[in-house]
Design a protein around this motif. Structure first.
Motif, PDB file in Angstrom:
ATOM      1  N   PRO A 230       0.830  -1.220   0.000  1.00 10.48           N
ATOM      2  CA  PRO A 230       0.000   0.000   0.000  1.00 10.48           C
ATOM      3  C   PRO A 230       0.857   1.259   0.000  1.00 10.48           C
ATOM      4  CG  PRO A 230      -0.874  -1.606   1.559  1.00 10.48           C
ATOM      5  CD  PRO A 230       0.430  -2.157   1.063  1.00 10.48           C
ATOM      6  N   ALA A 231       0.419   2.264  -0.735  1.00  7.28           N
ATOM      7  CA  ALA A 231       1.205   3.489  -0.884  1.00  7.28           C
ATOM      8  C   ALA A 231       1.412   4.212   0.442  1.00  7.28           C
ATOM      9  CB  ALA A 231       0.519   4.420  -1.889  1.00  7.28           C
ATOM     10  N   ASP A 232       0.493   4.033   1.386  1.00 10.57           N
ATOM     11  CA  ASP A 232       0.606   4.755   2.655  1.00 10.57           C
ATOM     12  C   ASP A 232       1.367   3.966   3.719  1.00 10.57           C
ATOM     13  OD1 ASP A 232      -1.249   2.780   3.013  1.00 10.57           O
ATOM     14  OD2 ASP A 232      -2.745   4.030   4.033  1.00 10.57           O
ATOM     15  N   PHE A 233       1.914   2.798   3.372  1.00 13.52           N
ATOM     16  CA  PHE A 233       2.650   2.016   4.370  1.00 13.52           C
ATOM     17  C   PHE A 233       4.072   2.546   4.516  1.00 13.52           C
ATOM     18  CE2 PHE A 233       5.645  -1.378   5.478  1.00 13.52           C
ATOM     19  CZ  PHE A 233       5.104  -1.791   6.689  1.00 13.52           C
ATOM     20  N   ASP A 234       4.499   2.741   5.762  1.00  7.73           N
ATOM     21  CA  ASP A 234       5.861   3.153   6.064  1.00  7.73           C
ATOM     22  C   ASP A 234       6.393   2.228   7.147  1.00  7.73           C
ATOM     23  OD1 ASP A 234       8.083   5.367   5.995  1.00  7.73           O
ATOM     24  OD2 ASP A 234       7.620   5.068   8.119  1.00  7.73           O
ATOM     25  N   LEU A 235       7.498   1.558   6.871  1.00  9.59           N
ATOM     26  CA  LEU A 235       8.031   0.553   7.789  1.00  9.59           C
ATOM     27  C   LEU A 235       8.386   1.166   9.141  1.00  9.59           C
ATOM     28  CD1 LEU A 235       8.880  -2.381   8.253  1.00  9.59           C
ATOM     29  CD2 LEU A 235      11.127  -1.808   7.284  1.00  9.59           C
ATOM     30  N   GLY A 236       9.043   2.340   9.147  1.00  7.03           N
ATOM     31  CA  GLY A 236       9.417   2.975  10.399  1.00  7.03           C
ATOM     32  C   GLY A 236       8.213   3.349  11.245  1.00  7.03           C
ATOM     33  N   THR A 237       7.176   3.893  10.593  1.00  6.35           N
ATOM     34  CA  THR A 237       5.960   4.270  11.314  1.00  6.35           C
ATOM     35  C   THR A 237       5.277   3.039  11.894  1.00  6.35           C
ATOM     36  OG1 THR A 237       5.649   6.181   9.865  1.00  6.35           O
ATOM     37  CG2 THR A 237       3.725   5.414  11.101  1.00  6.35           C
ATOM     38  N   TYR A 238       5.212   1.964  11.096  1.00  2.86           N
ATOM     39  CA  TYR A 238       4.593   0.732  11.597  1.00  2.86           C
ATOM     40  C   TYR A 238       5.345   0.209  12.817  1.00  2.86           C
ATOM     41  CZ  TYR A 238       3.493  -4.176  12.150  1.00  2.86           C
ATOM     42  OH  TYR A 238       3.145  -5.391  12.697  1.00  2.86           O
ATOM     43  N   TRP A 239       6.674   0.184  12.740  1.00  3.47           N
ATOM     44  CA  TRP A 239       7.463  -0.386  13.832  1.00  3.47           C
ATOM     45  C   TRP A 239       7.321   0.440  15.110  1.00  3.47           C
ATOM     46  CZ3 TRP A 239       9.296  -4.968  14.661  1.00  3.47           C
ATOM     47  CH2 TRP A 239      10.214  -5.180  15.687  1.00  3.47           C
ATOM     48  N   THR A 240       7.283   1.758  14.979  1.00 10.37           N
ATOM     49  CA  THR A 240       7.072   2.608  16.147  1.00 10.37           C
ATOM     50  C   THR A 240       5.735   2.299  16.804  1.00 10.37           C
ATOM     51  OG1 THR A 240       8.423   4.390  15.193  1.00 10.37           O
ATOM     52  CG2 THR A 240       6.881   5.000  16.946  1.00 10.37           C
ATOM     53  N   GLY A 241       4.686   2.149  15.995  1.00  3.86           N
ATOM     54  CA  GLY A 241       3.370   1.804  16.536  1.00  3.86           C
ATOM     55  C   GLY A 241       3.345   0.425  17.148  1.00  3.86           C
ATOM     56  N   TYR A 242       4.047  -0.517  16.514  1.00  3.64           N
ATOM     57  CA  TYR A 242       4.106  -1.885  17.041  1.00  3.64           C
ATOM     58  C   TYR A 242       4.765  -1.908  18.420  1.00  3.64           C
ATOM     59  CZ  TYR A 242       5.767  -6.685  17.593  1.00  3.64           C
ATOM     60  OH  TYR A 242       6.051  -7.931  18.102  1.00  3.64           O
ATOM     61  N   LEU A 243       5.868  -1.173  18.579  1.00  2.00           N
ATOM     62  CA  LEU A 243       6.559  -1.141  19.859  1.00  2.00           C
ATOM     63  C   LEU A 243       5.690  -0.498  20.934  1.00  2.00           C
ATOM     64  CD1 LEU A 243      10.213  -0.155  18.886  1.00  2.00           C
ATOM     65  CD2 LEU A 243       9.317  -2.420  19.430  1.00  2.00           C
ATOM     66  N   ALA A 244       4.986   0.573  20.576  1.00  2.00           N
ATOM     67  CA  ALA A 244       4.114   1.230  21.547  1.00  2.00           C
ATOM     68  C   ALA A 244       2.996   0.288  21.989  1.00  2.00           C
ATOM     69  CB  ALA A 244       3.532   2.513  20.942  1.00  2.00           C
ATOM     70  N   ASP A 245       2.415  -0.432  21.044  1.00  2.00           N
ATOM     71  CA  ASP A 245       1.349  -1.378  21.371  1.00  2.00           C
ATOM     72  C   ASP A 245       1.894  -2.532  22.211  1.00  2.00           C
ATOM     73  OD1 ASP A 245      -1.420  -2.465  20.944  1.00  2.00           O
ATOM     74  OD2 ASP A 245      -0.277  -4.085  19.992  1.00  2.00           O
ATOM     75  N   PHE A 246       3.112  -2.988  21.883  1.00  2.00           N
ATOM     76  CA  PHE A 246       3.736  -4.069  22.637  1.00  2.00           C
ATOM     77  C   PHE A 246       3.945  -3.668  24.094  1.00  2.00           C
ATOM     78  CE2 PHE A 246       7.633  -6.040  24.291  1.00  2.00           C
ATOM     79  CZ  PHE A 246       7.297  -7.382  24.187  1.00  2.00           C
ATOM     80  N   ARG A 247       4.442  -2.458  24.298  1.00  3.87           N
ATOM     81  CA  ARG A 247       4.678  -1.993  25.669  1.00  3.87           C
ATOM     82  C   ARG A 247       3.366  -1.820  26.413  1.00  3.87           C
ATOM     83  NH1 ARG A 247       8.434   1.567  22.814  1.00  3.87           N
ATOM     84  NH2 ARG A 247      10.563   0.751  23.064  1.00  3.87           N
ATOM     85  N   ALA A 248       2.328  -1.361  25.723  1.00  2.33           N
ATOM     86  CA  ALA A 248       1.025  -1.187  26.374  1.00  2.33           C
ATOM     87  C   ALA A 248       0.456  -2.531  26.812  1.00  2.33           C
ATOM     88  CB  ALA A 248       0.060  -0.482  25.424  1.00  2.33           C
ATOM     89  N   ARG A 249       0.628  -3.552  25.965  1.00  2.00           N
ATOM     90  CA  ARG A 249       0.135  -4.893  26.316  1.00  2.00           C
ATOM     91  C   ARG A 249       1.010  -5.544  27.373  1.00  2.00           C
ATOM     92  NH1 ARG A 249       1.079  -8.019  22.511  1.00  2.00           N
ATOM     93  NH2 ARG A 249       1.883  -6.659  20.873  1.00  2.00           N
ATOM     94  N   LEU A 250       2.284  -5.151  27.416  1.00  3.54           N
ATOM     95  CA  LEU A 250       3.225  -5.766  28.347  1.00  3.54           C
ATOM     96  C   LEU A 250       2.895  -5.411  29.793  1.00  3.54           C
ATOM     97  CD1 LEU A 250       5.850  -7.463  28.329  1.00  3.54           C
ATOM     98  CD2 LEU A 250       7.116  -5.328  28.378  1.00  3.54           C
ATOM     99  N   HIS A 251       2.588  -4.139  30.043  1.00  4.83           N
ATOM    100  CA  HIS A 251       2.303  -3.687  31.393  1.00  4.83           C
ATOM    101  C   HIS A 251       0.796  -3.502  31.552  1.00  4.83           C
ATOM    102  CE1 HIS A 251       6.608  -2.144  30.988  1.00  4.83           C
ATOM    103  NE2 HIS A 251       6.647  -3.133  31.844  1.00  4.83           N
ATOM    104  N   THR A 252       0.139  -4.552  31.986  1.00  5.32           N
ATOM    105  CA  THR A 252      -1.316  -4.547  32.083  1.00  5.32           C
ATOM    106  C   THR A 252      -1.799  -4.277  33.498  1.00  5.32           C
ATOM    107  OG1 THR A 252      -1.286  -6.947  32.388  1.00  5.32           O
ATOM    108  CG2 THR A 252      -1.565  -6.117  30.137  1.00  5.32           C
ATOM    109  N   GLY A 253      -0.915  -4.168  34.467  1.00  6.74           N
ATOM    110  CA  GLY A 253      -1.309  -3.922  35.848  1.00  6.74           C
ATOM    111  C   GLY A 253      -0.314  -3.019  36.531  1.00  6.74           C
ATOM    112  N   GLU A 254      -0.478  -2.844  37.835  1.00  9.47           N
ATOM    113  CA  GLU A 254       0.460  -2.040  38.587  1.00  9.47           C
ATOM    114  C   GLU A 254       0.564  -2.569  40.012  1.00  9.47           C
ATOM    115  OE1 GLU A 254      -0.916   1.982  38.564  1.00  9.47           O
ATOM    116  OE2 GLU A 254      -2.346   1.649  40.195  1.00  9.47           O
TER     117      GLU A 254
END
Length: 312
Positions: free
Chosen positions: A217-241
């Motif tokens: 897709p013309a709007d796909f950017d690997l760097g942007t995807y990876w940044t979002g993936y890491l943010a989502d990964f960290r959000a799922r990683l810390h689910t409690g406190e």
């Protein structure tokens, strides 16, 4: 400043092909009006470029035209040698090509820049893999990289952590990412965009079976995807406190701002009870877990077991 921008504009067209004035303005961080003036200046200087009108229009160079500009600033020359990762290039089967390219680059540099590039190699080394881990075994990396480069689908057999542990899946490989010495494949598949560890790929189908080229897709950017993936990964990683009390040393080790010389009370994110149990035990007497009760009870039980095992 303008001369540098004109060179950048020329190299953008040379490397990317047709680009609209809006796209060029975004890359150069200038107005569209400035792009129009720069294009006119290049044309007046004899650069063979032309513009097409319409929805699919834009500026492009005459087919076959290549600039002979080879000048690099001192910072650019240093960055070129600092950014080279021989280990990654070897894994991708490009070690020889990288060595040859660096030799050619050094030969093309003026004496002063060649000396500065040599000092960079003598004084700085990039070592991507983390500590305490054996290098990943990635026998399929070169084949995966070829599919990424050729925009060719893959049918891969993959080992994952949850059942079923082994799956077979047809994917369209968009890109490869090297993170902390580990290769990841970013690919589109039947369940959407997914990230696969290359060392967990068990096998690939015969490339001849999947020879049809796909379009990213013309709007796909690997760097942007990876940044979002890491943010989502960290959000799922810390689910409690957890609510804890920390000594100044415990606060320092946990990265929490200490409140003076005494104990500091803080809420910290945790991945799970099991994971937090091991992490807090590593802090020893520098931490007291107050909440959640389940985690406090687990740590207390472990401490009692250790005390019985090592009687004083």
């Amino acid at each position: 400043m303008r001369a540098s921008r004109l060179v950048t504009l020329l190299l953008l067209l040379q490397n990317r092909g047709r680009m609209t004035a809006e796209q060029l303005a975004g890359e150069l961080e200038v107005s569209v009006r400035t792009v129009y003036r720069d294009v006119q200046a290049l044309a007046a200087a004899g650069v063979p470029l032309y513009g097409d009108a319409g929805h699919d229009g834009g500026y492009r160079l005459v087919d076959g035209y290549r600039t002979r500009l080879t000048g690099l600033t001192a910072d650019e020359a240093q960055a070129a040698f600092l950014a080279a990762l021989p280990g990654a290039a070897d894994q991708l089967g490009l070690g020889g090509a990288l060595a040859a390219a660096r030799l050619k680059l050094r030969a093309a540099l003026p004496a002063e820049l060649r000396e500065r590039a040599g000092r960079i190699q003598e004084r700085f080394l990039l070592d991507a893999p983390g500590w305490y881990g054996a290098p990943d075994d990635t026998p399929h990396l070169a084949a995966v990289a070829a599919a990424v480069w050729e925009r060719r689908p893959l049918v891969l057999r993959y080992r994952r952590w949850r059942a079923p542990e082994e799956i077979e899946r047809r994917v369209e490989p968009y890109g490869l990412v090297l993170k902390a010495g580990r290769w990841y494949l970013v690919a589109a598949g039947p369940t959407g965009m997914r990230t696969y560890r290359v060392d967990q790929i068990i096998g690939l189908c015969d490339p001849a079976v999947e020879a049809t080229e796909f379009a990213v897709p013309a709007d796909f950017d690997l760097g942007t995807y990876w940044t979002g993936y890491l943010a989502d990964f960290r959000a799922r990683l810390h689910t409690g406190e957890a609510l804890v009390r920390l000594t100044p040393e415990g606060a320092r080790r946990l990265g929490v701002a200490a409140g003076g010389d005494g104990w500091t009370e803080a809420r910290v994110p945790i991945e799970s009870i099991d994971h937090a149990h091991g992490e807090f035990l590593r802090l020893g007497a520098d931490v007291e877990v107050l909440e959640p009760a389940e985690l406090r009870d687990r740590i207390a039980a472990t401490v009692r077991t250790l005390a019985a095992r090592y009687p004083g």
